[in-house]
Design a protein around this motif. Sequence first.
Motif, PDB file in Angstrom:
ATOM      1  N   TYR A 127      56.556  11.909  -8.507  1.00 31.16           N
ATOM      2  CA  TYR A 127      55.711  12.927  -8.483  1.00 31.16           C
ATOM      3  C   TYR A 127      54.256  12.302  -9.257  1.00 31.16           C
ATOM      4  CZ  TYR A 127      53.406  17.253  -9.283  1.00 31.16           C
ATOM      5  OH  TYR A 127      52.009  18.114  -9.567  1.00 31.16           O
ATOM      6  N   GLN A 130      53.560   9.871  -6.433  1.00 31.73           N
ATOM      7  CA  GLN A 130      52.805  10.764  -5.604  1.00 31.73           C
ATOM      8  C   GLN A 130      51.482  11.418  -5.803  1.00 31.73           C
ATOM      9  OE1 GLN A 130      55.782  14.087  -3.659  1.00 31.73           O
ATOM     10  NE2 GLN A 130      54.410  14.209  -2.548  1.00 31.73           N
ATOM     11  N   LEU A 131      51.268  12.079  -6.840  1.00 36.66           N
ATOM     12  CA  LEU A 131      50.174  12.652  -7.544  1.00 36.66           C
ATOM     13  C   LEU A 131      48.895  11.419  -7.103  1.00 36.66           C
ATOM     14  CD1 LEU A 131      50.767  14.848 -10.526  1.00 36.66           C
ATOM     15  CD2 LEU A 131      48.962  15.579  -8.518  1.00 36.66           C
ATOM     16  N   HIS A 135      47.972  12.455  -2.720  1.00 33.70           N
ATOM     17  CA  HIS A 135      48.934  14.140  -3.773  1.00 33.70           C
ATOM     18  C   HIS A 135      48.135  15.294  -2.604  1.00 33.70           C
ATOM     19  CE1 HIS A 135      43.953  13.379  -2.905  1.00 33.70           C
ATOM     20  NE2 HIS A 135      43.933  14.138  -3.185  1.00 33.70           N
ATOM     21  N   THR A 137      49.979  15.477  -0.064  1.00 35.13           N
ATOM     22  CA  THR A 137      50.792  15.880   0.608  1.00 35.13           C
ATOM     23  C   THR A 137      51.883  16.381  -0.221  1.00 35.13           C
ATOM     24  OG1 THR A 137      52.386  13.411  -0.227  1.00 35.13           O
ATOM     25  CG2 THR A 137      50.961  13.149   2.286  1.00 35.13           C
ATOM     26  N   ILE A 138      52.036  16.694  -1.474  1.00 35.82           N
ATOM     27  CA  ILE A 138      52.784  17.261  -2.248  1.00 35.82           C
ATOM     28  C   ILE A 138      53.183  18.836  -1.218  1.00 35.82           C
ATOM     29  CG2 ILE A 138      52.923  18.362  -4.854  1.00 35.82           C
ATOM     30  CD1 ILE A 138      51.304  15.527  -5.521  1.00 35.82           C
ATOM     31  N   LYS A 140      55.880  22.826  -2.533  1.00 37.88           N
ATOM     32  CA  LYS A 140      56.068  23.259  -3.117  1.00 37.88           C
ATOM     33  C   LYS A 140      56.834  23.170  -3.097  1.00 37.88           C
ATOM     34  CE  LYS A 140      57.695  28.090  -4.609  1.00 37.88           C
ATOM     35  NZ  LYS A 140      57.362  29.495  -3.715  1.00 37.88           N
ATOM     36  N   ASP A 142      58.832  19.975  -3.820  1.00 37.66           N
ATOM     37  CA  ASP A 142      58.416  19.098  -4.412  1.00 37.66           C
ATOM     38  C   ASP A 142      58.626  19.316  -6.048  1.00 37.66           C
ATOM     39  OD1 ASP A 142      58.082  16.985  -2.930  1.00 37.66           O
ATOM     40  OD2 ASP A 142      55.777  17.359  -1.660  1.00 37.66           O
ATOM     41  N   ILE A 143      58.350  20.086  -6.120  1.00 34.56           N
ATOM     42  CA  ILE A 143      58.074  20.733  -7.444  1.00 34.56           C
ATOM     43  C   ILE A 143      60.004  21.194  -7.825  1.00 34.56           C
ATOM     44  CG2 ILE A 143      57.658  22.915  -9.033  1.00 34.56           C
ATOM     45  CD1 ILE A 143      55.467  20.503  -8.554  1.00 34.56           C
ATOM     46  N   ASN A 160      52.305  16.006 -14.654  1.00 36.35           N
ATOM     47  CA  ASN A 160      51.185  16.338 -14.034  1.00 36.35           C
ATOM     48  C   ASN A 160      49.700  15.528 -14.683  1.00 36.35           C
ATOM     49  OD1 ASN A 160      48.851  18.681 -13.443  1.00 36.35           O
ATOM     50  ND2 ASN A 160      49.219  18.052 -10.882  1.00 36.35           N
TER      51      ASN A 160
END
Length: 200
Positions: A127, A130-131, A135, A137-138, A140, A142-143, A160
Amino acid sequence: MGWIHVIAYNNATGKLKKLYDRIKGPNNSIDHVLSIHSLRPHSLQGHMMLYKNVLHHPDNHLPKWYLEFLGTYVSRLNNCDYCEKHHSVGLRNNLNDDEKYESLKKAMISEDFSVVLTPKEIAGLHYAVQLTNSHRTIIKNDIEILREMGLSDGEILEINQVACYFNYVNRVVVGLGVEIEKDNIGLSPQSSDSDDWSHK
């Protein structure tokens, strides 16, 4: 020290001197990443408040070594040698396990974390990556995946905030040409007191 004018500790006055006195290390040393803010003390104050609360607050649930690891790796991804070196020392100090530290260093180079991190820790790392790298592409889902891997919403927030903080500070350092110090690399405010900013 950097590409813009920096006010040294011995020349500081007023609010800047008070802030320097709160953050100084041995022999009145000031980390260059902090002194680069000297022309705008309010910016230095904001930086320190964010840093202390994101990385060194006692109410965080994730281990300090893991947060330092995330920051070190994000800095590596951003080619921020200054922050990677500083926080690599912080990682080593907080981990207090030289064998695992060396394994993590090797994993950061090989990008294979399967032996040294748990699946939950790897999910948090992905994560943070990815951020940093993509970023936009993130989504919901993913969470939701992070939750399924055992991370609480509060822990997701911690990851985060650490990733976002390091993306910020990496760009401060690289964008202003901040140079690594010769001494006292890796000092940080370790106290559980959120108002104690001294670097030890």
